[in-house]
Design a protein around this motif. Structure first.
Motif, mmCIF file in Angstrom:
data_model
loop_
_atom_site.group_PDB
_atom_site.id
_atom_site.type_symbol
_atom_site.label_atom_id
_atom_site.label_comp_id
_atom_site.label_asym_id
_atom_site.label_seq_id
_atom_site.Cartn_x
_atom_site.Cartn_y
_atom_site.Cartn_z
ATOM 1 N N GLY B 146 -1.688 -1.969 8.601
ATOM 2 C CA GLY B 146 -2.004 -1.777 7.311
ATOM 3 C C GLY B 146 -1.722 -2.915 6.452
ATOM 4 N N SER B 147 -1.339 -2.806 4.993
ATOM 5 C CA SER B 147 -1.210 -3.865 4.281
ATOM 6 C C SER B 147 -0.072 -4.717 4.775
ATOM 7 N N GLU B 148 0.968 -4.390 5.385
ATOM 8 C CA GLU B 148 1.891 -5.125 6.020
ATOM 9 C C GLU B 148 1.530 -6.011 6.807
ATOM 10 N N GLY B 149 0.397 -5.896 7.376
ATOM 11 C CA GLY B 149 -0.119 -6.624 8.657
ATOM 12 C C GLY B 149 -0.909 -7.650 7.982
ATOM 13 N N LEU B 150 -1.543 -7.348 6.990
ATOM 14 C CA LEU B 150 -2.301 -8.325 6.099
ATOM 15 C C LEU B 150 -1.534 -9.272 5.628
ATOM 16 N N ASP B 151 -0.320 -9.107 5.169
ATOM 17 C CA ASP B 151 0.499 -9.870 4.337
ATOM 18 C C ASP B 151 1.116 -10.827 5.682
ATOM 19 N N LEU B 152 1.205 -10.264 6.789
ATOM 20 C CA LEU B 152 1.688 -11.190 7.990
ATOM 21 C C LEU B 152 0.556 -12.151 8.263
ATOM 22 N N LEU B 153 -0.501 -11.790 8.227
ATOM 23 C CA LEU B 153 -1.849 -12.868 8.474
ATOM 24 C C LEU B 153 -1.793 -13.851 7.343
ATOM 25 N N LEU B 154 -1.413 -13.634 6.309
ATOM 26 C CA LEU B 154 -1.266 -14.522 5.066
ATOM 27 C C LEU B 154 -0.267 -15.296 5.354
ATOM 28 N N GLU B 155 0.998 -14.837 5.974
ATOM 29 C CA GLU B 155 1.823 -15.907 6.249
ATOM 30 C C GLU B 155 1.532 -16.866 7.405
ATOM 31 N N ALA B 156 0.819 -16.332 8.271
ATOM 32 C CA ALA B 156 0.122 -17.178 9.556
ATOM 33 C C ALA B 156 -0.582 -18.290 9.059
ATOM 34 N N ARG B 157 -1.514 -17.522 8.067
ATOM 35 C CA ARG B 157 -2.351 -18.753 7.220
ATOM 36 C C ARG B 157 -1.738 -19.908 6.385
ATOM 37 N N THR B 158 -0.514 -19.302 5.855
ATOM 38 C CA THR B 158 0.495 -20.534 5.265
ATOM 39 C C THR B 158 1.060 -21.493 6.351
ATOM 40 N N GLU B 159 1.600 -20.846 7.453
ATOM 41 C CA GLU B 159 2.082 -21.893 8.328
ATOM 42 C C GLU B 159 1.201 -22.796 9.189
ATOM 43 N N THR B 160 0.132 -22.271 9.456
ATOM 44 C CA THR B 160 -0.734 -23.108 10.160
ATOM 45 C C THR B 160 -2.130 -23.709 9.574
ATOM 46 N N GLY B 161 -2.453 -23.115 8.390
ATOM 47 C CA GLY B 161 -3.539 -23.523 7.567
ATOM 48 C C GLY B 161 -4.868 -22.877 7.980
ATOM 49 N N LEU B 162 -4.790 -22.063 9.196
ATOM 50 C CA LEU B 162 -6.217 -21.790 9.829
ATOM 51 C C LEU B 162 -6.493 -20.442 8.822
#
Lengths: 340, 340, 340, 340
Positions: B146-162
């Motif tokens: 859920g929402s928590e997973g969404l936030d982890l995706l955003l973190e991964a975006r920040t980390e990698t730029g993808l």
């Protein structure tokens, strides 16, 4: 996991066990048969010590349930479910009753819906169907009269006493359907796996839900969608076979899968009805497919009847005239007598 | 109805015509080619006097559009659509760009998603996929973080730029997806005809929508679902072939319908991508089906990659390891060079 | 049952064992790998004492073969089969060779077939296809030129040197096909389970048999039909994916099942080719589906080319012009280079 | 082309016209209704001057027949066909008679077939079915007792008087079937498009042919296969719906397509029967599907009955016990009474 309770165990003891199981984060479904009670445990049953459970003096036996279906499973609930309308009045559905649901595809006007309602009632229908909100593959097609259509259906109910069956398409209309006390809420083939809607139907209402099989849905998926409603609190689900999508498309819109009727009746205690109008898309095939569905064991039929099929705004080609419906109704009675 | 405007007509005159047509309750879609403008009229075009329209000096010709598809129709919009992310930055989709979208079926933990994100980025992926909300046939299965997973995706975006691609299942989560600026919003196969959701995707966002074909959806239905989004205001739709349900079920989960790729590219200007992971359900078939999809003309691939497929919470059998994905990525580049 | 023989066992000892097994009414298939020999036992293997067999000093191990497929099974014959034409000359099929089979649906005249044969040879085809006996759903449709067509194909072979591929429909024509040394005998989709014909193809010839998948045949059935030919003596079978019958019928005649290519290559050592012309029924889809089939791993392509598609007696809509075929051939070469 | 002859035209004049049309290389089918005669012309009707034909004084009207089906077409032959056994004796099929065909999947022994034959006769069957030659997907499976099985069926016929229905698989067995006067020759699903066999069934016999629909055959294909038999001289064809291959495979082997019954009855004058045993593959579904088929309008049922289903060599799971069949037979009679 299924826990069969010994006969003559007191209610208190059972409730005590249920509470203990609930504390383990399990959902517990309680099924009361004539003599015994059965508990169905849903969730991470690995946390439970099965041997310990079996050794309790109130427990007769414990078995792992490998079944995919839980709330809808006939093994847990051997008798046919008998569904009551929210009002408590009117016909019941399932368990030997026969639901003869008839009416137009779409509500088009006050005159039309009341005229058809009277005709189908006179011919023996015990439910009126009619679409106010229409699911259409194209956003550019007629989408139904909406709330106004719903009100016309209610007027027809007042006029004839027939409970009404109509489709809910959108989550935001749920409150309106509940407030207006729609007798049976239909979920169409395109929404069979709209889990959003299914969950809400479990939470917000106890009205019977007429759940259609998906356009190319499996029997398993249909039952799992019923589980979504039931697991969220509403156990009043009617399953509806309405034809499946196959390679054969020359002479009928879909392939009516009548073996789904005895298969479902075997797997679940829920009532099973058939929609020969949408399945075939051809009025001339509706009578024979109606009779075949009943011979296959269906608990009801939902069929389109229109006072002027040629000018219907939607699905005219598959609608019976009131006269043809009246003739079919006579044949249905004769057939049901013979099958008793 | 299609109205082709003469070259060199002034903007004012065209707007004047559009206003007049709008007053007739028609929806007017404006398409600007290199030299000419084309108007697509949607609605009850019988109200329009075609001869009168043809006789206007700014009109070159008028033709009835018998086409079912309107906003998505290549005839009205001959050039490939090029989709931009809501941020304006990042890779574009369609029109010659290639979208290599990779990541796990489900987001399971911070470590997992960031590790996979880095691996797929290093191997050449330009989008990260990952499910936070998971559609499951059974209400008793893991439904995602859920929402928590969404936030982890955003973190991964920040980390990698993808930029990230993730599925929206429920209407009530729309605001969260918009606020969190999800780059590409995926609509799964079960929601392809959830018109409620489709309409809202048209109204609430301009983010590209990755729309999957239904479990047994026709090509026509996929395009009509795109129309639901586009007619409501969001023209940024990516179509995704993900295997269809057929009688052949012994060796692959679904039948990947690759001829849908050139068929769709011919019918519509929208980008078309392929999901070989869900189509086959088998990691060993993913590389050959990826290459085949590209040879068939796909604008991108969405593929599952997991750092530990055997212990994935969902769909492990169809996930590539990061190493296998890196090897595939090299072969993709070589193939794309050869096809130029 | 599979018996793996130890390395370096003498031929005599193996033959002795085979004879002994044959006396038990078992059919014994012998497979010689680089270093070891494997025996596949077909029949009532319950009569065999497995422990006794395992204890023989020439036997390395014995395992029950639960596989349905025997002669065609890659487990028994890990290397790709390489098929030779009956003449011994000409191109081989499978094991890295690429069969580019092109020509008209039907042989219509001497001029037509020789003209097309020259064109496709110039463009790079290494086999000529053409129908002399045509299977038609209706008995009232053109059924092909028959024997005369066969002779014209032989003339075209003499003119161009291209080996020919043509369909055998009727048992009574078997002798003619054998006498005329037809290079590759095609069995059409309607005859895939005509066991009469399959058995005879096993007994009467060693020419490669191009076996098409049934109209809605499973992968299992295709392999079992190959077993009918192989178990009767002819192990030279080419499998052909040609599209399957599904619900999607609006834009292509059938659904080309390209995942069948890697699935079959994994299950069997037999060559696998693809027919994009019959699968799609549309010439404009043939190039992309040809490239996709090759990227999926196909050992060849069989494609329809006609010098005058609009006036073809049969299947003109799916035939490429010689010019379009020549362009496709260039793209095929480029693609195959990239995939190496 | 259809030529309707005026009432009261003499036989000689009609024959004269037929001869003249035959000289034009047309096949002429003659249909005699109660008052008028209709000629169906098959072949290249472009050679005929339609105006000239219309102007003949014996001709009422001429119409182009765009129908695909000719000999089987109900438009040309409005009354139900009534089929007689080759012997002239025994039950007729079609036109209101009901064929109750029962017996084991395979003939296994003298005792078995005679025991089942007596049981099904006592229960009301009017035909005995039993397989001597069995089509099997695998060449390694039991293929039936062959000629010996055929002789055992003949013995059972002598013992009980029941005419027999049995499958012909191979062209080379045709003579044996004709010599042994097999009452009804069955063509299985895999041979539905084996045109070799169909043509020969037209030429060599007048025995009724029970033609099964293909594994995934269309209604059109089934009728076209009947045309292959009829156009070659044998107009005694019984069509049999036996389930079609669809995506739904979890609970029944195939999907029984009962709407095919009224569709076929509408298109053709040939009798239509249903095989619920092969369609479902499950004995427990056979009774309800039998009743449904009859309610749908079937002219008969072919059902598997075995004295010892658990030990049957073939298809035991779908066979009724004699007791279950006897119970079903009573229900069939009651149902047929109600439907009159």
């Amino acid at each position: 996991m299924i826990v069969i309770i010994r006969p003559d165990v007191s209610k208190e003891k059972i409730e005590h066990l249920i509470k203990w199981l609930g504390d383990k984060k399990l959902i517990v479904k309680e099924f009361h048969g004539r003599e015994q009670c059965v508990l169905g445990l849903i969730g991470n049953t690995k946390l439970i010590d099965k041997d310990m459970l079996t050794s309790l003096d109130i427990v007769e036996s414990v078995s792992d349930m490998t079944e995919t279906f839980k709330a809808s499973n006939r093994k847990l609930h051997p008798d046919d479910s008998i569904l009551h309308l929210a009002s408590g009045d009117g016909p019941t559905i399932g368990g030997g009753s026969f639901a003869l649901i008839a009416g137009p595809c779409s509500v088009e006007s006050r005159e039309q819906i009341i005229s058809v309602a009277r005709d189908v009632k006179d011919a023996g229908a015990n439910f009126l169907r009619g679409g106010a909100f229409k699911p259409r593959t194209s956003p550019y097609d007629f989408q139904g009269m909406g709330s106004e259509g719903l009100d016309l259906l209610l007027e027809a109910r007042t006029e004839t006493g027939l409970p009404i069956v109509t489709e809910l398409m959108y989550l935001q209309d749920m409150d309106e359907f509940v407030e207006k006390k729609i007798d049976v809420i239909q979920i169409g083939a395109r929404n069979t796996q709209n889990y959003d809607l299914l969950k809400e139907l479990g939470k917000s209402t106890r009205a019977p839900i007429l759940l259609k099989r998906g356009l190319a849905g499996t029997i398993k998926e249909l039952l799992m969608s019923a589980e979504y409603i039931m697991a969220n609190g509403n156990e009043n689900v009617i399953l509806c076979e309405r034809g499946i999508r196959t390679y054969e498309q020359d002479y009928a819109r879909n392939t009516l899968d009548l073996s789904a009727v005895p298969i479902l009746k075997n797997l679940t205690h829920l009532p099973v009805i058939v929609d020969p109008s949408h399945a075939t898309g051809r009025a001339d095939l509706v009578p024979s497919m109606t009779l075949a569905a009943i011979a296959a064991g269906a608990d009801g039929i939902i069929v389109e009847v229109h006072n002027d099929p040629k000018n219907a705004l939607c699905d005219g080609a598959q609608s019976l005239t009131p006269k043809a419906f009246a003739e079919l109704s006579v044949r249905i009675d004769k057939l049901r007598d013979a099958l008793k």
